[in-house]
Design an enzyme around this catalytic site. Sequence first.
Site, PDB file in Angstrom:
ATOM      1  N   ASP B 160     -21.495 -21.166 -42.681  1.00 41.57           N
ATOM      2  CA  ASP B 160     -20.145 -20.731 -43.055  1.00 41.57           C
ATOM      3  C   ASP B 160     -19.140 -21.850 -42.785  1.00 41.57           C
ATOM      4  O   ASP B 160     -19.489 -23.023 -42.933  1.00 41.57           O
ATOM      5  CB  ASP B 160     -19.798 -19.451 -42.263  1.00 41.57           C
ATOM      6  CG  ASP B 160     -18.925 -18.510 -43.061  1.00 41.57           C
ATOM      7  OD1 ASP B 160     -17.727 -18.804 -43.206  1.00 41.57           O
ATOM      8  OD2 ASP B 160     -19.427 -17.486 -43.544  1.00 41.57           O
ATOM      9  N   ASP B 169     -14.983 -15.040 -26.249  1.00 35.54           N
ATOM     10  CA  ASP B 169     -16.099 -14.107 -26.462  1.00 35.54           C
ATOM     11  C   ASP B 169     -17.439 -14.816 -26.650  1.00 35.54           C
ATOM     12  O   ASP B 169     -18.487 -14.168 -26.630  1.00 35.54           O
ATOM     13  CB  ASP B 169     -15.819 -13.202 -27.666  1.00 35.54           C
ATOM     14  CG  ASP B 169     -14.822 -12.105 -27.328  1.00 35.54           C
ATOM     15  OD1 ASP B 169     -14.370 -12.050 -26.170  1.00 35.54           O
ATOM     16  OD2 ASP B 169     -14.490 -11.306 -28.226  1.00 35.54           O
ATOM     17  N   HIS B 192     -13.139 -17.970 -41.091  1.00 38.38           N
ATOM     18  CA  HIS B 192     -14.145 -17.074 -41.658  1.00 38.38           C
ATOM     19  C   HIS B 192     -15.476 -17.132 -40.919  1.00 38.38           C
ATOM     20  O   HIS B 192     -16.122 -16.106 -40.670  1.00 38.38           O
ATOM     21  CB  HIS B 192     -14.335 -17.447 -43.129  1.00 38.38           C
ATOM     22  CG  HIS B 192     -15.144 -16.495 -43.924  1.00 38.38           C
ATOM     23  ND1 HIS B 192     -16.487 -16.677 -44.160  1.00 38.38           N
ATOM     24  CD2 HIS B 192     -14.816 -15.345 -44.553  1.00 38.38           C
ATOM     25  CE1 HIS B 192     -16.943 -15.688 -44.908  1.00 38.38           C
ATOM     26  NE2 HIS B 192     -15.947 -14.857 -45.159  1.00 38.38           N
TER      27      HIS B 192
END
Lengths: 96, 415
Positions: B160, B169, B192
Amino acid sequence: MTDIVISYPSGRWRCVVRRVKVAVAIGEDAFGRIQQVAEACRQLGFEHESTLSGVGVLVGSAAADDVARLRTVPGVTAVEVERDLRHGRAPRPARA
Amino acid sequence: MGERDVGKVGATASGADGRSPSAAPSRPVDPRHTGRHVVLLKDGGSRAAAERLRNATGLRMSMSSDFDGRVRGAHTATGEGVMFERLGVALLHGDPDQVRALAKGAGARKLIVEPERIVRVSGPWDDPLADSEAATWGLQATRVASSRFSGQGVRVAILDTGIDLQHPDFAGRAIVSQSFVAGGTVADVFGHGTQCAGVACGPLNPGRPPRYGVAPDAEIYVGKVVGDDGSGTDGDVLAGIDWAVGNGCAVICMALGTTARQGEPHSQVYEQVAARSLAAGSVLVAAAGNQSQRPDTIVPVDHPADCPSILSVGAVDPHLGIAVFSNGGRNPDGGEVDIAAPGVAILSCWPGPALYQAASGTSMAAPHVAGILALLAEADPAARGQALRALLLRAASGLPLPAGDVGAGLAQAPQ
């Protein structure tokens, strides 16, 4: 896609060679001689940039008129002109 | 129409009171109602019955046959009614008092009056799913939230726009990354890739609830194949696939694509690559694309998702209806959607400083499927490649939607 313009000194000739990025798929039976297949492609004007040996693909560029000839190289199973790809987010505002 | 007495004329009816027929009806108290009423006439819908309704309510009545069979609710203005002769049903657009007047009439026992309801096309679940404190609606719908598997020991590649390696995270996660975009690092400027990695492999306990990641213990391989402007080329994507297969990734997620025209054959190069990847133990997952504008326009599945050996993922909304943008199976020989997953209003992580953002698209559906494949791969360590793909399709939950839109149905996590 790249246009290469060749101008002759006389000025009477001007030639435009359109080069395109291509991906060349190699058949299973030619995996063991992928570099030989690449060399055969180079002799037909293929500018070889990289070899994806895991999946059997040659990446590079060629004159648009030569793409069909690349398909005739023994061991080559498909030749395709590269496309532009985009991310897959919907063209709408996000809803939280 | 059923025989229920919902809204049936009650004892408080005031009868026909000579109000002007043009008096505006009261606003409906219940938002499910329009303010009009439907009346079932047990003796049928004759002109004589319409005349009796006119006398009882003061409404101007017309017959559906007067509209050459094309009558619509909009044909009844305030103070008017229309009789559907064949159905024996009248639609009345009057003041509630005018309608209640029916109860006073001699034929009240032969009538059932109900408020007209607002209806809509619905999915199998009328109440839309919603994010809870514990998990996003997508993890609930796919039964990820209740799965005992986490993707432990399974390598998942996200091809991507890169990833925000500094995102809290992902702190402590071993992430292998490689950029295939000229002159760039794997840093995700576009956002994205971080979002997709989050849906597929985000943590069990994110910095901000709810949980949004499917396979929190999967090993993340990030290949940046799409540039900072959100676009890339086949060559970079193929290089990313080659890298991921070479690294033993059981799942390769590609939430990207380009439009395939109606009737256009799929790519032979990608098909061979995908078949070889399957044989090597890697399942390729791709977004079906978002160019549709349903219900009017359904666009064929994008390249490269239209290859038979690549899993094409469509998107469903929180009603489990097909997402309005989700492309459909319009081209033969691989151009079908193979499976569906949540793809509307999907919360995930996002590069800082925002850190979290919701988005819609088949690119949100594809990483749900990629993560679920990781869970299935953990549950059955012998299942790789074609066997893993078959497991996923067999476990899908059927949806009452065309197979061309959702394939085997809604992806489901192993329990």
